[in-house]
Design an enzyme around this catalytic site. Structure first.
Site, PDB file in Angstrom:
ATOM      1  N   HIS A   1      42.839  -7.052 136.027  1.00 13.15           N
ATOM      2  CA  HIS A   1      43.111  -7.459 137.406  1.00 13.15           C
ATOM      3  C   HIS A   1      44.268  -8.453 137.378  1.00 13.15           C
ATOM      4  CE1 HIS A   1      40.483 -10.599 135.889  1.00 13.15           C
ATOM      5  NE2 HIS A   1      40.617 -11.328 136.979  1.00 13.15           N
TER       6      HIS A   1
ATOM      7  N   HIS B   1      44.599 -11.622 138.427  1.00  8.32           N
ATOM      8  CA  HIS B   1      44.442 -13.081 138.372  1.00  8.32           C
ATOM      9  C   HIS B   1      45.404 -13.632 137.319  1.00  8.32           C
ATOM     10  CE1 HIS B   1      40.308 -14.310 140.239  1.00  8.32           C
ATOM     11  NE2 HIS B   1      41.318 -14.650 141.006  1.00  8.32           N
TER      12      HIS B   1
ATOM     13  N   ASP C   1      45.394 -15.889 135.118  1.00  7.88           N
ATOM     14  CA  ASP C   1      44.994 -16.162 133.724  1.00  7.88           C
ATOM     15  C   ASP C   1      44.998 -14.889 132.872  1.00  7.88           C
ATOM     16  OD1 ASP C   1      42.745 -15.675 135.466  1.00  7.88           O
ATOM     17  OD2 ASP C   1      41.386 -16.109 133.806  1.00  7.88           O
ATOM     18  N   HIS C   2      45.051 -13.717 133.509  1.00  6.57           N
ATOM     19  CA  HIS C   2      45.041 -12.454 132.762  1.00  6.57           C
ATOM     20  C   HIS C   2      46.435 -11.832 132.604  1.00  6.57           C
ATOM     21  CE1 HIS C   2      40.577 -11.921 132.761  1.00  6.57           C
ATOM     22  NE2 HIS C   2      40.744 -12.906 133.627  1.00  6.57           N
TER      23      HIS C   2
ATOM     24  N   HIS D   1      34.547  -8.258 141.427  1.00 10.04           N
ATOM     25  CA  HIS D   1      35.146  -9.588 141.229  1.00 10.04           C
ATOM     26  C   HIS D   1      35.635 -10.086 142.589  1.00 10.04           C
ATOM     27  CE1 HIS D   1      36.731 -12.779 138.823  1.00 10.04           C
ATOM     28  NE2 HIS D   1      38.001 -12.440 138.879  1.00 10.04           N
TER      29      HIS D   1
ATOM     30  N   ASP E   1      36.719  -9.278 134.529  1.00 10.83           N
ATOM     31  CA  ASP E   1      36.015 -10.336 135.267  1.00 10.83           C
ATOM     32  C   ASP E   1      35.125  -9.686 136.314  1.00 10.83           C
ATOM     33  OD1 ASP E   1      37.580 -12.009 133.790  1.00 10.83           O
ATOM     34  OD2 ASP E   1      38.349 -13.166 135.503  1.00 10.83           O
TER      35      ASP E   1
ATOM     36  N   HIS F   1      35.640 -14.830 127.496  1.00  9.24           N
ATOM     37  CA  HIS F   1      36.042 -15.370 128.801  1.00  9.24           C
ATOM     38  C   HIS F   1      35.022 -16.408 129.276  1.00  9.24           C
ATOM     39  CE1 HIS F   1      37.209 -15.683 133.000  1.00  9.24           C
ATOM     40  NE2 HIS F   1      38.281 -14.957 132.772  1.00  9.24           N
TER      41      HIS F   1
HETATM   42 ZN   LIG Z   1      39.547 -13.142 137.543  1.00  7.10          ZN
HETATM   43 ZN   LIG Z   2      39.594 -14.528 134.418  1.00 10.17          ZN
END
Ligand SMILES: [Zn+2]
Ligand SMILES: [Zn+2]
Length: 322
Positions: free
Chosen positions: A60, A62, A64-65, A150, A173, A240
């Site tokens: 996805h 986000h 942080d990914h 998510h 996530d 994670h």
């Molecule tokens: Zn996420």
């Molecule tokens: Zn995440």
């Protein structure tokens, strides 16, 4: 199939747990799943480089990914890569990658003119926006995307990596998600995210709705064991971690209350032989419970059903990690 955790953290900065990222290696091919902070450094520590990566799968969008995607692209070019990165991600990935490359155009122009490297192909990316179902097939390897929950991030995916010998599920996530459990049923290894739940903390819930909301779209540590049990996973590999620092003993106790199988608290650079259900790290080979008996007939059948053009495979680096 060798699975390696590159980063087991979350947006929180932690020198022990880098941003979410992992690789699957099989028959000389390297597949990168998510591209969190520190991915390229961890890739190198794992015996690979961005130049080796045959495909990138994004669960996805986000930050942080995906935050190190540009770093992956530019560093791969410096490492001599001569083909674009092949990126598979949810709707919105094309827009993100296009914007990223556009933002860095002045840098590209200057470097290309000044450094005079033989190829500029690595400074591009070919993006495929995915939907649920089979999204990739190369040789024996088949990758399936599963829509996970998510919310409000939509779409968000988990992935299944399957060969005739091994089945691996990566949750991405998600909160508790029946569709993921169904798709992951009987996998050798289930890699699952976890939110460390420390029991009722009324003051936090009242005073910090942000924390409550974060918990609402992740899978709590008092739920993730149930997920593994319902999926009948061979091994549960946790990653994670939100937050990145926690009481490991307490976490194991919580999760093992619901799941009888082997539970691994993931660490950055931990390698797992998926079919053999073994940890191959730090000079040891640790078998995790009963070994599976035979190749999964269903995976074998499905893996032979479809052939399509795939990016060329890179040289194997797998030997460095065993
Ligand atoms: Zn996420
Ligand atoms: Zn995440």
């Amino acid at each position: 199939m060798i699975f390696t955790l590159l980063g087991t953290g979350c947006p929180q900065v932690d020198t022990r747990r880098f941003g979410p990222s992992q690789i699957v290696r099989h028959h000389g091919a390297t597949y990168l799943i998510d591209c969190g902070s520190g991915t390229t450094q961890r890739l190198m520590a794992a015996g690979a480089t961005g130049a080796d990566v045959d495909a990138v799968f994004l669960t996805h969008l986000h930050s942080d990914h995906i935050v190190d995607l540009f770093q992956l692209i530019i560093s791969s070019w410096h490492q001599g890569r001569d083909r674009p990165q092949y990126v598979y991600g949810p709707k919105g990935t094309k827009r993100y990658v296009k914007g990223l490359l556009k933002l860095w155009q002045p840098e590209f122009k200057q470097r290309i003119a000044h450094e005079k490297r033989t190829s500029v192909a690595a400074l591009g990316a070919e993006v495929v926006e995915i939907k649920a179902g089979e999204i990739f097939h190369a040789g024996e390897m088949m990758v399936t995307a599963v829509v996970v929950d998510h919310y409000p991030v939509r779409p968000a995916f988990g992935f299944l990596f399957e060969t005739p010998e091994a089945r691996l599920a990566i949750s991405g996530d998600t909160t508790y998600c029946p569709e993921l459990i169904e798709a992951a049923r009987g996998v050798d290894v289930l890699v699952h995210e976890v939110y460390i739940h420390r029991g009722p903390q009324p003051s936090m819930l009242v005073e910090d709705p942000g924390s409550r909301n974060v918990q609402s779209y992740h899978t709590s540590s008092d739920v993730v064991g149930r997920v593994a049990r319902e999926a009948d996973a061979g091994v549960l590999l946790l990653s994670h971690f939100v937050p990145t620092r926690f009481d490991e003993e307490e976490l194991l106790q919580q999760v093992s209350a619901d799941f009888d199988g082997p539970i691994l608290i993931g660490e950055d650079l931990m390698n797992v032989d998926v079919a053999g259900r073994r940890v191959l790290s730090w000079g040891m080979s640790l078998a995790l419970g009963k070994q599976p008996q035979a190749p999964k007939p269903e995976a074998k059948l499905r893996a032979t059903q479809k052939t399509e053009a795939v990016p060329r495979e890179s040289k194997t680096r797998t030997r460095h990690i065993i």
